[in-house]
Design an enzyme around this catalytic site. Structure first.
Site, mmCIF file in Angstrom:
data_model
loop_
_atom_site.group_PDB
_atom_site.id
_atom_site.type_symbol
_atom_site.label_atom_id
_atom_site.label_comp_id
_atom_site.label_asym_id
_atom_site.label_seq_id
_atom_site.Cartn_x
_atom_site.Cartn_y
_atom_site.Cartn_z
ATOM 1 N N HIS A 156 3.019 9.742 -17.047
ATOM 2 C CA HIS A 156 4.255 10.441 -16.627
ATOM 3 C C HIS A 156 5.359 10.198 -17.656
ATOM 4 C CE1 HIS A 156 2.759 11.649 -12.793
ATOM 5 N NE2 HIS A 156 2.701 10.429 -12.264
ATOM 6 N N HIS A 191 -1.566 5.311 -15.693
ATOM 7 C CA HIS A 191 -1.166 6.545 -15.007
ATOM 8 C C HIS A 191 0.350 6.771 -15.152
ATOM 9 C CE1 HIS A 191 -1.198 9.489 -11.585
ATOM 10 N NE2 HIS A 191 0.054 9.046 -11.462
ATOM 11 N N GLU A 192 1.112 5.727 -14.858
ATOM 12 C CA GLU A 192 2.576 5.874 -14.900
ATOM 13 C C GLU A 192 3.051 6.183 -16.329
ATOM 14 O OE1 GLU A 192 4.093 6.308 -12.259
ATOM 15 O OE2 GLU A 192 2.492 5.571 -10.967
ATOM 16 N N HIS A 244 1.141 15.421 -12.409
ATOM 17 C CA HIS A 244 -0.131 15.145 -11.745
ATOM 18 C C HIS A 244 -1.167 16.230 -12.007
ATOM 19 C CE1 HIS A 244 1.798 12.166 -8.727
ATOM 20 N NE2 HIS A 244 1.270 11.557 -9.771
ATOM 21 N N ASP A 276 0.838 -1.210 0.000
ATOM 22 C CA ASP A 276 0.000 0.000 0.000
ATOM 23 C C ASP A 276 0.873 1.260 0.000
ATOM 24 O OD1 ASP A 276 -2.300 -1.616 -0.048
ATOM 25 O OD2 ASP A 276 -2.188 -1.857 2.120
#
Lengths: 561, 89
Positions: A298, A294-295, A304, A79
């Site tokens: 980048h 998401h990555e 973000h 997590d």
């Protein structure tokens, strides 16, 4: 949206990527697929293309690692921090790293693709019934060899469909043994091991030898995690041991006692107090697809966003039907511009010298047709049409088709125009009339009928009695001799092939006759006596009793990718 | 039977998510994700007050900008997330 300072971006549109290693949590093909889908999120809205490399340096190098994994930003265990990626550039720039102390899934719990058995590699179905008992994990019950297995339908007793679950007894991954299973016991530095071990490694990954003696043979592989294995802690990969003793009390299930973060854990030996061996219990896990998308944002130059529903918002949130937020689209198109026009189709030069990839009709000279090898059926999310012709399943997409035999061999791509020159590039449905072997093709409001090399058409579909406002036929299923069901959205019609006319009493609603399948299927076809309803990359299979007995991936189960 | 159970918190061996206090968690979070510049410690830059940093974070996550370490902010910091900093130097 935000971009990185200086609007860092790739100076070329054909971006390459390479997967350096795999997570033990998921089957390699599922991981490959998750990454490919994550790249497609971005290539769908930009002129960017993504090509996978298997060696050398790619623009985006993808890896899994734990804690200190070789860059200045260590991961933090289960997590918290899930992954990170670097903006475009040379070296480590552009690379994406995923924390392997997370439990990587498709976002809704264990994603377990089976091996061998009789289910053609379908996913496990949890829970499933076996001898009247319900199982929510893979089990070795009923076997003497200890191999964990699962049913791929809800009721093994009724359907008898099963496959084996990932375990070190079945295969290993990465390493140098081509996926060979572990050999137990094996010797490592003079010591005998009866199970996978992290000894000799600093990264916490479990491994085993694939011969009886590592010291002499040096053959090894990494152990896949069983679905019952704990995540993280200090016993990654070991199963929970129930009951176990913790602070003098006995526990026969996972507990959050002793933690202030509420996470469920268990001991992997019978006594935590003496052995201190523990790990977290498996949960829904994190969607590798969503985190990767998401990555990769980048890695392409997006920072973000502060819009909560945007993909580039820094917090993880599982969404079932993902679509890219307007903010993400605007961000990536600010850097690379919008996608323009259809995907480029390769030129088709012809020569008279070399052999042919595509079987041609009876011409006197052999014709070479160069088909773009990047037209990989396994990269296609949604086919225009799927149908069985001459006992081979045909997959149509944008001017090309592929076929798979009963044995599962995949051939193609072939050009539709070579085999059926009268047809347009996009075929929405097709079927082979079982009586006459005539092949019917549907595209938008027209259809064609091929008898060998002879063709009739195009004719308007309304000539068959279909409504004139019907935009297309999405699927076709043969029902006995001389009858065919034609599908469009939530309606279907029955065609009398001999009379070339729709029967009275139609259309009927799909959900009144075929309960439990998507009513927005874009491909419907018959294969081996089952109805298949496809939506995106998934299919719903319905048996003759009109029960949905399997939901699976088109590319894994039918295309054998 | 209605007496609350006494919970004992244990620091599990190898557990890298330590049983931190909320203040420790916030301090580390603000630094890790760029809300407080780590160079401040060496005195190279003017110190950003924790309150200002928290307001920045609350703004980024669409929370009420109280500048205080309130429960919604602590909850947001405990959410799983990407490791790329939100604020860059």
């Amino acid at each position: 949206y935000q971009t990185f300072a200086g609007d860092l971006k790739w100076d070329h549109n054909d971006v390459t990527y390479r997967i350096l290693n795999y997570s033990p949590d998921m089957e390699a093909t599922l991981i490959d697929d998750a990454f490919a889908r994550a790249f497609k999120v971005w290539s769908d809205v930009t002129p960017l293309t993504f090509r996978r490399l298997f060696e050398g340096t790619a623009d985006i190098m993808i890896s899994f690692g734990k804690a200190d994994h070789g860059d200045p930003y260590p991961f933090d265990g289960k997590d918290g921090l899930l992954a990170h990626a670097y903006p475009p550039g040379e070296g480590i720039q552009g690379d994406a790293h995923f924390d392997d102390d997370e439990y990587w899934t498709l976002g809704t719990g264990p994603a377990i693709k089976t091996h061998y058995g009789n289910a053609d590699g379908a996913m496990c179905h949890f829970p499933f019934l076996f001898e009247g008992k319900s199982y929510s994990t893979c089990t070795a019950e009923g076997r003497t060899d200890g191999l964990p297995w699962c049913a791929t339908t809800a009721d093994y007793d009724k359907d008898q469909k099963f496959g084996f679950c990932p375990s070190e007894l079945l295969f290993t991954f990465d390493g140098n043994s081509n996926g060979a299973p572990c050999v137990f016991p094996f010797v490592f530095q003079g010591v005998k091991y009866d199970s996978c071990t992290t000894e000799g490694r600093t990264d916490g990954y479990r491994w085993c030898a694939t011969t009886a003696n590592f010291d002499t043979d040096k053959k090894y592989g990494f152990c896949p995690n069983r679905d019952t294995a704990v995540i993280g802690g200090n016993s990654e990969g070991e199963p929970c041991q129930f009951p176990f003793t913790f602070l003098g009390n006995k526990y026969s299930g996972c507990t959050s006692e002793g933690r202030n973060d509420g996470k469920l854990w268990c001991a992997t030996t019978s006594d935590y107090d003496t052995d201190k061996k523990w790990g977290f219990c498996p949960d829904r896990g994190y969607s590798l697809f969503l985190v990767a998308a998401h990555e990769f944002g980048h890695a392409l130059g997006l920072d973000h966003s502060n819009i909560k529903d945007a993909l580039m918002f820094p917090m993880y949130k599982y969404v079932e039907d993902f679509s890219l937020h307007r903010d993400d689209i605007e961000g990536i198109q600010y850097l690379y511009g919008p996608k323009t026009g259809p995907d480029p189709t390769p030129p088709v030069p012809q020569s008279t010298t070399s052999s042919s990839i595509v079987p041609t009709k009876s011409t006197t000279v052999s014709t070479t047709v160069h088909v773009d090898p990047s037209k990989d059926a396994c990269q296609i999310k949604e086919f225009d049409a799927i149908t069985e012709i001459q006992k081979e399943l045909h997959f149509f997409k944008d001017g090309y088709y592929w076929k798979t035999s009963n044995k599962g061999d995949r051939k193609g791509p072939f050009l539709i125009s070579q085999k059926w020159p009268a047809l347009p590039a996009v075929i929405h449905a097709a079927f082979e009339d079982q009586l006459t072997q005539k092949i019917y093709f549907f595209s938008e409001k027209q259809f064609w009928v091929y008898t060998g090399n002879d063709v009739l058409g195009p004719r308007k579909i309304e000539k068959l009695g279909l409504p004139n406002n019907l935009d297309r036929v999405d699927g076709a299923v043969q029902r006995g001799k001389g009858k065919v069901l034609l599908f469009n959205g939530e309606n279907f019609w029955r065609l009398d092939v001999k009379a070339q006319m729709i029967d009275r009493g139609y259309p009927r609603f799909v959900d009144t006759v075929f309960g439990g399948v998507p009513t927005d299927s874009h491909d419907v076809f018959l294969y081996k006596g089952f109805f298949y309803f496809c939506r995106e990359s998934f299919y719903w299979r319905m048996n003759a009793k009109r029960q949905v007995d399997r939901v699976g991936y088109v590319k894994h189960d039918l295309l054998k990718c | 039977w209605c007496v609350p159970l006494k919970s004992v918190y244990v620091t599990f061996p190898g557990d890298v998510i330590k049983n931190m206090t909320d203040i420790q968690l916030a301090d580390e979070y603000l630094k890790r994700y760029g809300y407080i510049d780590v160079l401040q410690k060496s005195g190279l830059q003017a110190v950003t007050s924790p309150s200002k940093a928290l307001k920045k974070l609350q703004n980024q996550f669409g929370l009420e900008e109280t500048g205080k370490l309130d429960q919604p902010t602590i909850d947001a910091m405990k959410q799983p997330r990407c490791g790329v900093p939100d604020i860059r130097n």
